[in-house]
Design an enzyme around this catalytic site. Structure first.
Site, short mmCIF file in Angstrom:
data_model
loop_
_atom_site.label_atom_id
_atom_site.label_comp_id
_atom_site.label_asym_id
_atom_site.label_seq_id
_atom_site.Cartn_x
_atom_site.Cartn_y
_atom_site.Cartn_z
N GLY A 32 -36.29 -14.25 -2.04
CA GLY A 32 -36.85 -15.48 -1.49
C GLY A 32 -36.72 -15.49 0.03
CB SER A 99 -37.00 -8.97 -1.63
OG SER A 99 -37.82 -9.46 -0.60
CD1 TRP A 100 -32.46 -14.14 -0.13
CD2 TRP A 100 -32.39 -13.51 2.02
NE1 TRP A 100 -31.40 -14.80 0.45
CE2 TRP A 100 -31.33 -14.43 1.79
CE3 TRP A 100 -32.53 -12.97 3.30
CZ2 TRP A 100 -30.44 -14.83 2.78
CZ3 TRP A 100 -31.65 -13.37 4.30
CH2 TRP A 100 -30.62 -14.28 4.03
CG ASP A 230 -42.64 -3.72 -0.85
OD1 ASP A 230 -43.43 -4.64 -0.57
OD2 ASP A 230 -41.44 -3.91 -1.12
CG HIS A 259 -41.98 -7.02 -2.73
ND1 HIS A 259 -41.09 -6.51 -1.80
CD2 HIS A 259 -41.55 -8.28 -3.01
CE1 HIS A 259 -40.17 -7.42 -1.53
NE2 HIS A 259 -40.42 -8.51 -2.25
#
Length: 295
Positions: A32, A99-100, A230, A259
């Site tokens: 996120g 990701s985050w 990605d 991703h």
């Protein structure tokens, strides 16, 4: 099992515990920021081998109040992980994030080096100023959209959330599906309020982003899985992170994956890494990346 953990500032974390209570502790950090945990993220684990711990970060998922950005910064998230480990009485855990979630995983290892036995990072987001700008450019979104969720009227926030969702789905290689109803759109507004809050503040990291924080990461095994295609977190970022982490980190590119963690090649790579991590070969069966020519 579900834990409800008050962490201050009116925030209460929703934490789900799955798998074997006596298994290897694994902390799963969602991306996120603001998206919340999902069953997909724990589906890569062998539930007989792992005790799988899935917290929703402040303002995200089923944590409350959802979408709240007050008392919600990187420092708060790191403090929450310290409190969660104390609450669960866990000595060390494998930390897994995409990701985050990968960003937060590295920062947690730097913040509490004694707490982390290893890192499995998927498509890491480096949170450099250039990465944030590149994301908005690739998505076709104006960077000014981050201000809508902090100060804009409700109708503008809903329109911005629908637009952001559509752009992310396209970047992940999916056909965009509009929010099904008003409740779904409200969840997206809350999600992007938190995400835009973090991006607007550069995730409270130096302009050099995550690589600037790697010196404090302990000498633990680190596996980075990176989708070759990605468009949100391109492979260049994973290569930079591997260099910053040095010999402790192994980078594997996953051909055909972007991703999306549900891509069959990425899902297989995650399952294989978790099957052998941390007690056996860490990268068995994963494709070697081509040589990287970075400046």
């Amino acid at each position: 099992m579900v834990h409800r953990l008050p962490v201050g500032g009116g925030h209460v974390l929703h934490v789900e515990e799955h798998g074997n209570p006596a298994g290897l502790p694994a902390l799963v950090l969602h991306g996120g920021p603001g998206s919340g945990s999902s069953p997909l993220q724990r589906s890569f684990f062998d539930p007989a081998r792992y005790c799988i711990l899935c917290p929703d970060q402040r303002g995200a998922g089923q944590s409350t109040p959802r979408g709240r950005i007050e008392d919600n910064t990187l420092a708060h998230l790191l403090a929450d992980l310290r409190l969660l480990r104390q609450h669960l009485r866990i000595g060390r855990w494998l930390v897994v994030g995409g990701s985050w979630g990968a960003t937060l995983a590295v920062l947690h290892a730097a913040d509490q080096p004694e707490a982390v036995s290893g890192l499995l990072l998927r498509n890491p987001f480096l949170a450099r100023a250039a990465d944030i700008g590149a994301f908005f450019a690739a998505a076709g979104l104006p960077e000014s959209i981050v201000h809508v969720f902090a100060t804009g009227p409700v109708a503008a926030q809903r329109a911005a959330a629908a637009r952001w969702w559509d752009a992310e789905q396209r970047l992940e290689g999916r056909d965009p599906v509009p929010p099904a109803d008003a409740a779904s759109l409200a969840r997206l507004v809350d999600r992007y309020r938190v995400q835009s809050h973090y991006l607007r503040h550069g995730c409270w990291l130096p302009s050099e982003g995550l690589p600037a924080c790697c010196e404090q990461v302990p000498a633990i095994p680190v596996v980075i899985l990176q989708g070759e295609d990605d468009a949100i977190c391109p492979p260049e970022g994973a290569q930079v992170l591997q260099r910053a982490l040095g010999a402790r980190a192994t980078l594997r590119l996953v051909p055909g994956a972007g991703h999306d963690p549900s891509h069959p090649a990425m899902a297989a790579a995650m399952r294989e890494a978790l099957r052998t991590f941390p007690s056996g070969p860490l990268t068995a069966g994963l494709a070697e990346p081509p040589p990287a020519a970075l400046p």
